[in-house]
Design a protein around this motif. Structure first.
Motif, PDB file in Angstrom:
ATOM      1  N   MET A   1       0.851  -1.191   0.000  1.00  0.00           N
ATOM      2  CA  MET A   1       0.000   0.000   0.000  1.00  0.00           C
ATOM      3  C   MET A   1       0.888   1.242   0.000  1.00  0.00           C
ATOM      4  O   MET A   1       1.838   1.344   0.764  1.00  0.00           O
ATOM      5  N   THR A   2       0.577   2.179  -0.889  1.00  0.00           N
ATOM      6  CA  THR A   2       1.337   3.426  -0.968  1.00  0.00           C
ATOM      7  C   THR A   2       0.591   4.522  -0.226  1.00  0.00           C
ATOM      8  O   THR A   2      -0.639   4.607  -0.288  1.00  0.00           O
ATOM      9  N   PHE A   3       1.339   5.369   0.458  1.00  0.00           N
ATOM     10  CA  PHE A   3       0.707   6.442   1.219  1.00  0.00           C
ATOM     11  C   PHE A   3       1.676   7.594   1.396  1.00  0.00           C
ATOM     12  O   PHE A   3       2.888   7.459   1.168  1.00  0.00           O
ATOM     13  N   ILE A   4       1.129   8.719   1.811  1.00  0.00           N
ATOM     14  CA  ILE A   4       1.901   9.928   2.073  1.00  0.00           C
ATOM     15  C   ILE A   4       1.403  10.530   3.383  1.00  0.00           C
ATOM     16  O   ILE A   4       0.465  10.010   4.006  1.00  0.00           O
ATOM     17  N   VAL A   5       2.009  11.617   3.782  1.00  0.00           N
ATOM     18  CA  VAL A   5       1.595  12.349   4.980  1.00  0.00           C
ATOM     19  C   VAL A   5       1.285  13.784   4.591  1.00  0.00           C
ATOM     20  O   VAL A   5       2.032  14.411   3.832  1.00  0.00           O
ATOM     21  N   THR A   6       0.170  14.296   5.119  1.00  0.00           N
ATOM     22  CA  THR A   6      -0.198  15.688   4.902  1.00  0.00           C
ATOM     23  C   THR A   6      -0.809  16.236   6.195  1.00  0.00           C
ATOM     24  O   THR A   6      -0.720  15.608   7.255  1.00  0.00           O
ATOM     25  N   THR A   7      -1.411  17.406   6.100  1.00  0.00           N
ATOM     26  CA  THR A   7      -2.064  18.032   7.253  1.00  0.00           C
ATOM     27  C   THR A   7      -3.485  18.406   6.863  1.00  0.00           C
ATOM     28  O   THR A   7      -3.888  18.272   5.710  1.00  0.00           O
ATOM     29  N   TYR A  39      -1.010  16.785  -6.373  1.00  0.00           N
ATOM     30  CA  TYR A  39      -0.093  15.665  -6.183  1.00  0.00           C
ATOM     31  C   TYR A  39      -0.789  14.344  -6.479  1.00  0.00           C
ATOM     32  O   TYR A  39      -0.226  13.471  -7.158  1.00  0.00           O
ATOM     33  N   LEU A  40      -2.015  14.182  -5.967  1.00  0.00           N
ATOM     34  CA  LEU A  40      -2.736  12.920  -6.131  1.00  0.00           C
ATOM     35  C   LEU A  40      -3.131  12.661  -7.581  1.00  0.00           C
ATOM     36  O   LEU A  40      -3.312  11.511  -7.981  1.00  0.00           O
ATOM     37  N   LYS A  41      -3.274  13.721  -8.366  1.00  0.00           N
ATOM     38  CA  LYS A  41      -3.555  13.539  -9.791  1.00  0.00           C
ATOM     39  C   LYS A  41      -2.360  12.906 -10.506  1.00  0.00           C
ATOM     40  O   LYS A  41      -2.523  12.088 -11.422  1.00  0.00           O
ATOM     41  N   LEU A  42      -1.176  13.282 -10.072  1.00  0.00           N
ATOM     42  CA  LEU A  42       0.040  12.788 -10.708  1.00  0.00           C
ATOM     43  C   LEU A  42       0.512  11.466 -10.102  1.00  0.00           C
ATOM     44  O   LEU A  42       1.025  10.591 -10.807  1.00  0.00           O
ATOM     45  N   LYS A  43       0.311  11.331  -8.780  1.00  0.00           N
ATOM     46  CA  LYS A  43       0.803  10.145  -8.077  1.00  0.00           C
ATOM     47  C   LYS A  43      -0.278   9.635  -7.119  1.00  0.00           C
ATOM     48  O   LYS A  43      -0.251   9.935  -5.925  1.00  0.00           O
ATOM     49  N   PRO A  44      -1.222   8.884  -7.637  1.00  0.00           N
ATOM     50  CA  PRO A  44      -2.284   8.347  -6.768  1.00  0.00           C
ATOM     51  C   PRO A  44      -1.702   7.461  -5.667  1.00  0.00           C
ATOM     52  O   PRO A  44      -0.709   6.766  -5.871  1.00  0.00           O
ATOM     53  N   VAL A  45      -2.326   7.495  -4.510  1.00  0.00           N
ATOM     54  CA  VAL A  45      -1.899   6.672  -3.378  1.00  0.00           C
ATOM     55  C   VAL A  45      -3.099   5.886  -2.851  1.00  0.00           C
ATOM     56  O   VAL A  45      -4.253   6.206  -3.151  1.00  0.00           O
ATOM     57  N   ASP A  46      -2.819   4.871  -2.050  1.00  0.00           N
ATOM     58  CA  ASP A  46      -3.900   4.088  -1.445  1.00  0.00           C
ATOM     59  C   ASP A  46      -4.589   4.864  -0.325  1.00  0.00           C
ATOM     60  O   ASP A  46      -5.791   4.731  -0.115  1.00  0.00           O
ATOM     61  N   PHE A  47      -3.816   5.654   0.395  1.00  0.00           N
ATOM     62  CA  PHE A  47      -4.381   6.464   1.481  1.00  0.00           C
ATOM     63  C   PHE A  47      -3.342   7.492   1.891  1.00  0.00           C
ATOM     64  O   PHE A  47      -2.195   7.464   1.436  1.00  0.00           O
ATOM     65  N   TYR A  48      -3.745   8.412   2.767  1.00  0.00           N
ATOM     66  CA  TYR A  48      -2.781   9.365   3.307  1.00  0.00           C
ATOM     67  C   TYR A  48      -3.098   9.688   4.765  1.00  0.00           C
ATOM     68  O   TYR A  48      -4.250   9.731   5.189  1.00  0.00           O
TER      69      TYR A  48
END
Length: 261
Positions: A1-7, A39-48
């Motif tokens: 699963m791919t994910f990132i961190v945001t606020t 960002y999500l348009k270019l690099k979709p993730v499973d969750f954040y």
């Protein structure tokens, strides 16, 4: 699963810095909220992960949000104080100084309830999913609890990111007074709105008779298992006999107690 961190939107500098630190710790990108959509348009993730302005950590995915909240612990204690039975508390038979191993922590509502009845004891919780562990551990440490009894209860809880099957086999005999296990039900209860957002991150690893025998080995007093009356867990055991089984007819939840002989 791919994910990132945001606020959340418009974080202050402190929250943004904490989110960046979390991303660095997890080895994933930090993306500012104002850049998130692009960002999500270019690099979709499973969750954040989202660290909000109140310092609470959650996970967002598919228009769902998984976050820590103690609502069921609050409701169950209120019901108990109002004179209703709580079959878990009855099954545990707490004196107040027990060391309890909760092998399936989840959101921790039952651990919080158990810890409330401990004056000198502790609850050691195991959560196999790293993502559930991370959100719930953050919540235990930072959630703005409404009542002092909740702060007192969570101070008696230690949460560990570990798989129960591996963990219990490394524990010496009789280390814990009570071992509690609440495995995922065979038939998911999708009406449970609090658990539904958690499901994609949960570790589905059914327990078997050998696991329960290991729980008995490391327990001094008893093992308490939870299931539904529609599941086959209790019936699957060939050599294990329950000393008592109790539960609520309306909920369909059963608690089976095995006393240490």
């Amino acid at each position: 699963m791919t994910f990132i961190v945001t606020t959340s939107h418009k974080p202050d500098a402190k929250i943004a810095a904490r989110a960046k630190d979390l991303a660095a710790k997890l080895g994933v990108p930090y993306v500012s909220r104002r850049r998130l959509k692009d960002y999500l348009k270019l690099k979709p993730v499973d969750f954040y992960y989202v660290l909000d302005r109140n310092g609470q950590l959650s996970i967002s995915y598919d228009n769902q949000r998984f976050f820590f909240h103690p609502s069921m612990a609050k409701l169950r204690l209120k019901n108990f104080r109002d004179g209703q039975r709580d079959h878990l508390i009855e099954s545990l038979e707490l004196k107040g100084n027990e060391l309890i191993l909760d092998t399936t922590f989840g959101l921790g509502s039952e651990a919080i309830l158990m810890a409330h009845f401990l004056t000198q004891g502790k609850v050691i919780g195991l959560e196999a999913s790293p993502h559930i562990y991370r959100v719930v551990k953050h919540g235990l440490e930072h959630y703005p609890f409404q009542y002092q009894w909740m702060y007192d209860a969570v101070s008696k809880i230690i949460l560990i990111n570990a798989d129960l099957k591996k963990f219990i086999r490394k524990v010496a005999d009789g280390v814990y007074d009570i071992v509690y296990c609440d495995p995922m039900f065979e038939v998911p209860q999708y009406s449970s709105s609090s658990l539904n957002p958690l499901r994609p991150f949960a570790v589905y690893n059914p327990i078997n008779e050998e696991d329960v025998l290991e729980m008995l080995r490391i327990a001094k007093k008893r093992v308490v298992l939870k299931t539904r009356n529609t599941d086959s867990l209790f019936d699957s055991f060939k050599t294990i006999k329950f000393d008592r089984i109790s539960g609520g007819k309306s909920s369909g939840v059963l608690y089976g107690v095995i006393e240490k002989k």
